[in-house]
Design a protein around this motif. Structure first.
Motif, PDB file in Angstrom:
ATOM      1  N   LYS A  95      39.578  68.856   8.779  1.00 10.97           N
ATOM      2  CA  LYS A  95      38.296  69.826   8.606  1.00 10.97           C
ATOM      3  C   LYS A  95      37.764  69.912   7.292  1.00 10.97           C
ATOM      4  CE  LYS A  95      40.013  73.271  12.094  1.00 10.97           C
ATOM      5  NZ  LYS A  95      40.993  72.490  12.669  1.00 10.97           N
ATOM      6  N   ASN A  96      37.813  68.395   6.793  1.00  8.06           N
ATOM      7  CA  ASN A  96      37.068  68.486   5.455  1.00  8.06           C
ATOM      8  C   ASN A  96      35.683  67.293   5.515  1.00  8.06           C
ATOM      9  OD1 ASN A  96      37.984  65.908   5.600  1.00  8.06           O
ATOM     10  ND2 ASN A  96      39.354  66.037   3.939  1.00  8.06           N
ATOM     11  N   LYS A  97      35.486  66.851   6.759  1.00 10.67           N
ATOM     12  CA  LYS A  97      34.255  66.252   6.922  1.00 10.67           C
ATOM     13  C   LYS A  97      33.586  66.492   8.615  1.00 10.67           C
ATOM     14  CE  LYS A  97      34.479  63.037   3.658  1.00 10.67           C
ATOM     15  NZ  LYS A  97      33.722  63.153   2.645  1.00 10.67           N
ATOM     16  N   LEU A  98      32.239  66.496   8.497  1.00  6.38           N
ATOM     17  CA  LEU A  98      31.581  67.105   9.721  1.00  6.38           C
ATOM     18  C   LEU A  98      30.805  65.857  10.163  1.00  6.38           C
ATOM     19  CD1 LEU A  98      30.753  69.289  11.652  1.00  6.38           C
ATOM     20  CD2 LEU A  98      28.632  69.646  10.237  1.00  6.38           C
ATOM     21  N   PHE A  99      31.046  65.440  11.254  1.00  4.81           N
ATOM     22  CA  PHE A  99      30.312  64.445  11.898  1.00  4.81           C
ATOM     23  C   PHE A  99      29.177  64.645  13.051  1.00  4.81           C
ATOM     24  CE2 PHE A  99      34.395  62.658  11.085  1.00  4.81           C
ATOM     25  CZ  PHE A  99      34.359  61.804  10.116  1.00  4.81           C
ATOM     26  N   ILE A 100      28.059  64.186  12.658  1.00  2.75           N
ATOM     27  CA  ILE A 100      26.956  64.445  13.491  1.00  2.75           C
ATOM     28  C   ILE A 100      26.242  63.243  14.305  1.00  2.75           C
ATOM     29  CG2 ILE A 100      24.630  65.593  13.511  1.00  2.75           C
ATOM     30  CD1 ILE A 100      25.555  67.194  11.123  1.00  2.75           C
ATOM     31  N   ASP A 119      22.976  65.818  17.043  1.00  3.94           N
ATOM     32  CA  ASP A 119      23.331  66.366  18.080  1.00  3.94           C
ATOM     33  C   ASP A 119      25.021  66.450  17.874  1.00  3.94           C
ATOM     34  OD1 ASP A 119      23.721  67.636  20.633  1.00  3.94           O
ATOM     35  OD2 ASP A 119      22.936  65.667  21.858  1.00  3.94           O
ATOM     36  N   VAL A 120      25.432  67.166  18.662  1.00  2.16           N
ATOM     37  CA  VAL A 120      27.138  66.953  18.913  1.00  2.16           C
ATOM     38  C   VAL A 120      28.073  66.992  17.580  1.00  2.16           C
ATOM     39  CG1 VAL A 120      26.942  66.245  21.309  1.00  2.16           C
ATOM     40  CG2 VAL A 120      27.253  64.517  19.333  1.00  2.16           C
ATOM     41  N   PRO A 121      27.803  67.780  16.655  1.00  2.00           N
ATOM     42  CA  PRO A 121      28.774  68.068  15.512  1.00  2.00           C
ATOM     43  C   PRO A 121      30.368  68.123  15.500  1.00  2.00           C
ATOM     44  CG  PRO A 121      27.232  69.922  15.695  1.00  2.00           C
ATOM     45  CD  PRO A 121      26.917  69.158  16.777  1.00  2.00           C
ATOM     46  N   GLY A 133      31.964  77.190  15.163  1.00  4.46           N
ATOM     47  CA  GLY A 133      30.880  76.560  15.632  1.00  4.46           C
ATOM     48  C   GLY A 133      29.622  75.888  14.760  1.00  4.46           C
ATOM     49  N   VAL A 134      29.103  74.687  15.220  1.00  2.00           N
ATOM     50  CA  VAL A 134      27.980  74.078  14.297  1.00  2.00           C
ATOM     51  C   VAL A 134      27.008  74.015  15.095  1.00  2.00           C
ATOM     52  CG1 VAL A 134      27.551  72.271  12.824  1.00  2.00           C
ATOM     53  CG2 VAL A 134      29.779  73.212  12.613  1.00  2.00           C
ATOM     54  N   GLN A 192      32.086  63.696  21.559  1.00  2.00           N
ATOM     55  CA  GLN A 192      33.015  63.228  20.464  1.00  2.00           C
ATOM     56  C   GLN A 192      34.183  64.319  20.423  1.00  2.00           C
ATOM     57  OE1 GLN A 192      31.313  62.078  16.835  1.00  2.00           O
ATOM     58  NE2 GLN A 192      29.968  64.085  16.730  1.00  2.00           N
ATOM     59  N   TYR A 193      35.448  63.812  20.328  1.00  3.02           N
ATOM     60  CA  TYR A 193      36.624  64.551  20.201  1.00  3.02           C
ATOM     61  C   TYR A 193      37.570  64.078  19.355  1.00  3.02           C
ATOM     62  CZ  TYR A 193      34.966  66.326  24.675  1.00  3.02           C
ATOM     63  OH  TYR A 193      34.092  66.920  25.713  1.00  3.02           O
ATOM     64  N   VAL A 194      38.474  64.898  18.640  1.00  5.61           N
ATOM     65  CA  VAL A 194      39.511  64.559  17.852  1.00  5.61           C
ATOM     66  C   VAL A 194      40.807  64.239  18.613  1.00  5.61           C
ATOM     67  CG1 VAL A 194      40.897  65.227  15.577  1.00  5.61           C
ATOM     68  CG2 VAL A 194      38.490  65.684  15.859  1.00  5.61           C
ATOM     69  N   GLY A 195      41.311  63.048  18.459  1.00  7.65           N
ATOM     70  CA  GLY A 195      42.428  62.852  19.253  1.00  7.65           C
ATOM     71  C   GLY A 195      43.681  63.337  18.605  1.00  7.65           C
ATOM     72  N   ASP A 196      44.841  63.503  19.368  1.00  5.23           N
ATOM     73  CA  ASP A 196      46.011  63.752  18.867  1.00  5.23           C
ATOM     74  C   ASP A 196      46.628  62.895  17.553  1.00  5.23           C
ATOM     75  OD1 ASP A 196      46.831  65.494  20.781  1.00  5.23           O
ATOM     76  OD2 ASP A 196      46.915  63.966  22.120  1.00  5.23           O
ATOM     77  N   ASP A 197      45.951  61.551  17.232  1.00  5.55           N
ATOM     78  CA  ASP A 197      46.582  60.799  16.509  1.00  5.55           C
ATOM     79  C   ASP A 197      45.490  61.030  15.401  1.00  5.55           C
ATOM     80  OD1 ASP A 197      43.904  59.764  17.238  1.00  5.55           O
ATOM     81  OD2 ASP A 197      44.817  57.721  18.080  1.00  5.55           O
TER      82      ASP A 197
END
Length: 476
Positions: free
Chosen positions: A233-238, A225-227, A160-161, A307-312
């Protein structure tokens, strides 16, 4: 477009002392361990506060089996009362509407309480069906870092972030009539939470310094918002909210509560693209702002994930700013920058021109589901989208044209504002080939809809009994 730059500042804290100092339970509950193999689907709903403000009084949860979820004869009466006491389901801790997340297998719910004396406190619950929830692990007081009203999400499974924007200066100096504009600057604070062991594992803080050119135009940050973590798992997008002060104004004006602040321009006068803040993970250092040239709407929400991480491996991001946008952007997995050759446009895909994305969920293989409203008509609508070929299929929902989904202004509703369910919506549930979407207009009964996303079919499932000023706002 100009690039934004952030100046990083070390946030010196000893994590062990933060974690243990913030534990509020001396004897944390343990996982009850009872597991009959059922994949429970939790449905959540919000009820009004004592003043009658819709959905603002707190959140309740109820867990059902997939079989019951798909049965239109099965009834969930989450807001049933005996006198003033709610008697169905389980009340999640929060003075206002809880910000709820869940594990992928549905066995745990996570929440950070919002506002009040316990605002900022993290809780974890095990799920055992119907109203059987048990608090497990430690309560963590993230308010030490994030304040009492943090924005937070499950940024990856088990992680969680939470983020918060604050410490902004007044947007003016001097006194009337000699006011002078002052850029508010501000700070973004970050807390990383291990959802498995319920511990704060790292914190970060960024002093905001935009380009001089942007500051001179009045651009400023007002929300984080929405991190989300990238696939590696080496970058966090906020997500970052941006506004523009009107530098032609004569001085500050009184806002809500009477506080003075410099007026802002219309969102339509903005030419700065959608921006996202990127930081190394898990160090939470080396901040950077990236900017899209495809959209000018912020990547942030009211209570839902955008925002979500896709299968790609790419990050897909709805530039929606709480329902005012209709685009989904992409951040490249190889560059961690916006892919400005990509743009999913919901309006184009549906053949309309007035859609606003209220919530969405990436499912699998480039397929997602979107909840949207329209400016030309009342109601709340659901569509399956394909991010690969940029198409969309609207699904037919029985009561979709009800204004209780989109809401009405006081002028539209006889002097009384009607809060829309979609403006409060939190989560779309996904289990295998099925998507679960609770659809209940404000104060009216509805149903849990079950979508077979592979076959693009939708079925009306369990009946959702409602009450005045209440609505169902999530499935997990």
């Amino acid at each position: 477009m100009k690039k934004n730059l952030f100046k990083p500042v070390a946030y010196a804290m000893i994590i062990a002392s933060v974690t243990f100092a913030s534990c509020k339970k001396d004897n944390p509950g343990t996982d009850p361990g009872a597991d009959d193999g059922t994949r429970w689907i939790t449905v959540t709903g919000a009820y009004p506060d004592e003043s009658g403000t819709a959905g603002n009084g707190g959140t309740r949860a109820y867990a059902i089996s997939p079989e019951n979820a798909a049965d239109p004869n099965y009834v969930i009466d989450l807001f049933k009362q005996d006198g003033s006491k709610y008697v169905v389901g389980f009340g999640l801790k929060s003075e206002r509407t809880a910000r709820v997340q869940a594990s992928a297998d549905g066995k745990y719910l996570y929440n950070i309480q919002y506002t009040g004396t316990e605002g900022g406190v993290f809780n974890k619950y095990s799920v055992s069906g119907e109203g059987q929830y048990e608090e497990v692990g430690y309560e963590l007081n993230t308010a030490v870092i994030l304040g009492t009203s943090p924005r937070w999400v499950k940024a990856a499974e088990g992680i969680g972030v939470g983020v918060s924007f604050g410490d902004a200066r007044d947007s003016y100096t001097g006194t009337a009539p000699d006011y002078v504009y002052q850029h508010p600057k501000g700070k973004i604070r970050i807390a990383n939470i291990d959802l498995n062991s319920t511990a704060i594992t790292n914190t970060g803080s960024i002093d905001i310094e935009l380009d001089e050119d942007l500051e001179e135009q009045g651009y400023h940050i007002w929300r984080a918002d929405v991190p989300i973590l990238n696939q590696a798992k080496n970058k966090l997008f906020i997500g970052v909210g941006v506004r523009k002060h009107d530098l032609e104004a004569d001085g500050p004006v009184a806002g809500r509560g009477g506080a003075l602040s410099w007026p802002t321009t219309s969102a339509y006068e903005r030419d700065l693209g959608t921006v996202t803040y990127v930081v190394d993970y898990p160090s939470l250092r080396n901040p950077k702002m990236i900017e899209s040239t495809k959209a000018v709407t912020d990547n942030l929400s009211y209570r839902t994930m955008t925002q979500y991480v896709g299968d790609d491996g790419h990050v897909y991001q709805a530039a929606t700013s709480m329902g005012s946008g209709h685009q989904i952007l992409r951040i490249s997995k190889s560059t961690n920058e916006y892919d400005n050759n990509y743009d999913f446009n919901l309006n184009t895909a549906l053949g309309i021109d007035d859609a606003g994305i209220r919530a969405w969920r990436y499912i699998e293989d480039g397929v997602g589901v979107v909840l949207y409203t329209r400016t030309s008509t009342a109601g709340g609508y659901v569509a399956l989208i394909n991010l690969n070929d940029k198409t969309a299929t609207k699904l037919n929902i029985e009561n979709e044209a009800d204004a209780g989904f989109s809401g009405l202004t006081a002028d539209q509703n006889g002097g009384v504002e009607l809060t829309g369910t979609f403006g409060q919506f939190q989560n779309i549930g996904v289990v295998g080939d099925y998507v679960y979407v609770p659809m209940s207009p404000n104060g009216k009964d509805g149903n849990l809809y079950v979508i077979d996303w592979k076959n693009e079919t939708v079925k009306k499932g369990a009946k959702l009994k409602n009450a005045s000023g209440s609505f169902y706002l999530g499935a997990y």
